[in-house]
Design an enzyme around this catalytic site. Structure first.
Site, PDB file in Angstrom:
ATOM      1  N   PRO A 151      -9.374   2.008  39.850  1.00 61.04           N
ATOM      2  CA  PRO A 151      -8.289   2.953  40.179  1.00 61.04           C
ATOM      3  C   PRO A 151      -7.837   3.726  38.938  1.00 61.04           C
ATOM      4  O   PRO A 151      -7.801   3.170  37.836  1.00 61.04           O
ATOM      5  CB  PRO A 151      -7.175   2.063  40.730  1.00 61.04           C
ATOM      6  CG  PRO A 151      -7.554   0.663  40.462  1.00 61.04           C
ATOM      7  CD  PRO A 151      -9.013   0.618  40.152  1.00 61.04           C
ATOM      8  N   SER A 211      -9.654   3.064  33.362  1.00 62.24           N
ATOM      9  CA  SER A 211     -10.591   3.944  34.070  1.00 62.24           C
ATOM     10  C   SER A 211     -11.078   5.067  33.157  1.00 62.24           C
ATOM     11  O   SER A 211     -12.276   5.367  33.111  1.00 62.24           O
ATOM     12  CB  SER A 211      -9.921   4.542  35.308  1.00 62.24           C
ATOM     13  OG  SER A 211      -8.734   5.219  34.940  1.00 62.24           O
ATOM     14  N   SER A 212     -10.174   5.665  32.387  1.00 61.68           N
ATOM     15  CA  SER A 212     -10.591   6.798  31.549  1.00 61.68           C
ATOM     16  C   SER A 212     -11.553   6.335  30.472  1.00 61.68           C
ATOM     17  O   SER A 212     -12.571   6.992  30.216  1.00 61.68           O
ATOM     18  CB  SER A 212      -9.378   7.499  30.944  1.00 61.68           C
ATOM     19  OG  SER A 212      -8.622   6.592  30.185  1.00 61.68           O
ATOM     20  N   ALA A 213     -11.278   5.198  29.849  1.00 60.05           N
ATOM     21  CA  ALA A 213     -12.177   4.697  28.799  1.00 60.05           C
ATOM     22  C   ALA A 213     -13.569   4.440  29.383  1.00 60.05           C
ATOM     23  O   ALA A 213     -14.587   4.811  28.779  1.00 60.05           O
ATOM     24  CB  ALA A 213     -11.621   3.419  28.186  1.00 60.05           C
ATOM     25  N   ALA A 214     -13.623   3.820  30.578  1.00 56.16           N
ATOM     26  CA  ALA A 214     -14.926   3.504  31.177  1.00 56.16           C
ATOM     27  C   ALA A 214     -15.705   4.781  31.486  1.00 56.16           C
ATOM     28  O   ALA A 214     -16.915   4.869  31.229  1.00 56.16           O
ATOM     29  CB  ALA A 214     -14.731   2.670  32.448  1.00 56.16           C
ATOM     30  N   GLY A 266      -5.600   5.594  36.246  1.00 51.01           N
ATOM     31  CA  GLY A 266      -4.256   5.513  35.657  1.00 51.01           C
ATOM     32  C   GLY A 266      -3.509   4.253  36.047  1.00 51.01           C
ATOM     33  O   GLY A 266      -2.283   4.238  36.070  1.00 51.01           O
ATOM     34  N   ASP A 302      -9.123   0.021  24.445  1.00 49.39           N
ATOM     35  CA  ASP A 302      -9.783   0.288  25.737  1.00 49.39           C
ATOM     36  C   ASP A 302     -11.243   0.686  25.565  1.00 49.39           C
ATOM     37  O   ASP A 302     -12.129   0.203  26.267  1.00 49.39           O
ATOM     38  CB  ASP A 302      -9.096   1.477  26.444  1.00 49.39           C
ATOM     39  CG  ASP A 302      -7.798   1.088  27.105  1.00 49.39           C
ATOM     40  OD1 ASP A 302      -7.155   0.153  26.622  1.00 49.39           O
ATOM     41  OD2 ASP A 302      -7.443   1.733  28.105  1.00 49.39           O
TER      42      ASP A 302
HETATM   43  O1  PMV Z   1      -3.216   2.069  30.917  1.00 50.31           O
HETATM   44  P1  PMV Z   1      -4.444   2.176  30.071  1.00 50.31           P
HETATM   45  O2  PMV Z   1      -5.616   1.449  30.648  1.00 50.31           O
HETATM   46  O3  PMV Z   1      -4.730   3.596  29.669  1.00 50.31           O
HETATM   47  O4  PMV Z   1      -4.102   1.389  28.687  1.00 50.31           O
HETATM   48  C1  PMV Z   1      -3.192   1.907  27.737  1.00 50.31           C
HETATM   49  C2  PMV Z   1      -2.995   0.927  26.623  1.00 50.31           C
HETATM   50  C3  PMV Z   1      -1.972   1.355  25.556  1.00 50.31           C
HETATM   51  O5  PMV Z   1      -1.874   0.278  24.605  1.00 50.31           O
HETATM   52  C4  PMV Z   1      -0.587   1.559  26.168  1.00 50.31           C
HETATM   53  C5  PMV Z   1      -2.387   2.635  24.837  1.00 50.31           C
HETATM   54  C6  PMV Z   1      -3.603   2.458  23.938  1.00 50.31           C
HETATM   55  O6  PMV Z   1      -4.281   3.454  23.677  1.00 50.31           O
HETATM   56  O7  PMV Z   1      -3.855   1.343  23.444  1.00 50.31           O
END
Ligand code: PMV
Length: 329
Positions: free
Chosen positions: A112, A119-122, A114, A164
């Site tokens: 899912p 999800s964006s990193a993957a 956000g 991430d």
């Molecule tokens: O919500 P996600 O999967 O984008 O994770 C963000 C994690 C943070 O520590 C809040 C930001 C980061 O870049 O580490």
């Protein structure tokens, strides 16, 4: 045509504080973003993404890079999704030393958007791997992680950690502190249960919120430091394979994230439902504001309790994924 996939992640400990140099421990889980790229000779980028589900909606777009996807979703999230893809393609072209080609890109994802599962990193990690391989260049996982981090850093206005992207690129349980990114050797089996409220948080906005709180109030700066202390204790618990202690520390970590204002009513409701069902521990995962909680429970009780919790859209069990980015068929 080249296909790559990369895993989602949950934070066992340390999100937000990791942005300020504290350690964090994310773990890759067996949910993947799969990216197919096919080279074009006309330097255009066409994207299809039918599975980036967001609050019950599906993001669909295609055509010119300037096209706006037709989707009823918060503008910043759609903007961000497009910027992540553009950034990933730019990194791939740079790594391959090319600027004369374009790509058809198809994104399929069961992560899912956000929701704190990376999800964006993957998507960024899988896109960089697929696009570079399509151009005949093989990057190792650490180089892909580094380039993916640059994309996140840019899209999130300089407010991103390496957690991430490193976790998605190398897989398994990892420990990240600033530039120091490494895998955790032989992590214990962690019985992850995830609850998802169907909502999304805006990572950039949430990180900016914590930043200003930290600048304004001493308590918030201390809270970020206290999260770091929890992660340091958590590393010992991980080394000892002490799941009960890991859970307890996750509970503390959630309390501190709440104090920083990044939890929500539905995240808190899911955390409490998990605790009352007997989970070893539960916390929000990722940026917060809405999205997912992660609990530890080897029985079915937490998943069942979450399914009956108002505000929880779906609950599922997730296994650690020891594999990071990989070539797919
Ligand atoms: O919500 P996600 O999967 O984008 O994770 C963000 C994690 C943070 O520590 C809040 C930001 C980061 O870049 O580490």
């Amino acid at each position: 045509m080249t296909v790559s996939s990369a895993p989602a992640k949950v934070y066992v400990f340390g999100e937000h504080a990791v942005v300020y140099g504290e350690p964090a421990v994310p773990c890759a889980i067996q949910r993947r973003a799969r990216v197919t790229v096919e080279r074009r000779e006309d330097r255009r980028i066409r994207v299809r993404a039918d599975d980036l589900t967001l609050d019950g909606f599906t993001v669909r777009w295609g055509g010119d890079p300037d096209d706006r996807p037709d989707v009823d979703a918060p503008e910043p999230l759609v903007e961000a999704a497009m910027s992540y893809l553009d950034g990933a393609i730019e990194q791939a072209l740079d790594a391959a030393g090319r600027s004369d080609v374009g790509f058809d890109v198809t994104v399929e994802s069961d992560i899912p958007l956000g929701a704190g599962l990376g999800s964006s990193a993957a998507v960024v990690v899988a896109t960089i791997d697929a696009a570079t391989r399509e151009l005949g260049v093989d990057l190792d996982a650490r180089t892909i992680a580094d380039r993916a981090y640059r994309v996140e850093y840019e899209v999130q206005d300089g407010q991103a950690s390496r957690a991430d992207t490193f976790c998605s690129a190398v897989g398994g349980a990892v420990r990240v502190q600033g530039e120091d990114c490494r895998r955790v050797d032989d992590p214990p089996a962690l019985p992850f249960v995830i609850g998802y409220d169907g909502n999304a948080g805006d990572t950039g906005e949430l990180v900016a919120g914590v930043r200003s709180l930290r600048e304004e109030y001493g308590f918030a700066a201390d809270t970020v430091g206290a999260i770091g202390d929890i992660v340091r204790s958590g590393r010992t618990a991980l080394d000892d394979g002490d799941v009960a202690e890991i859970g307890r520390l996750m509970d503390f970590n959630h309390g501190l994230l709440s104090a920083l204002g990044v939890s929500s009513r539905s995240l808190d409701a899911m955390v409490w439902a998990a605790r009352e069902a007997g989970a070893d521990g539960a916390k929000l995962t990722g940026a917060g504001g809405g999205g997912c909680v992660v609990a530890l429970d080897s029985t079915d009780r937490t998943r069942t309790a979450l399914e009956y919790t108002p505000g929880c859209e779906t609950a599922f069990r997730a296994e650690l994924d020891t594999e990071g980015v990989r070539a797919d068929e």
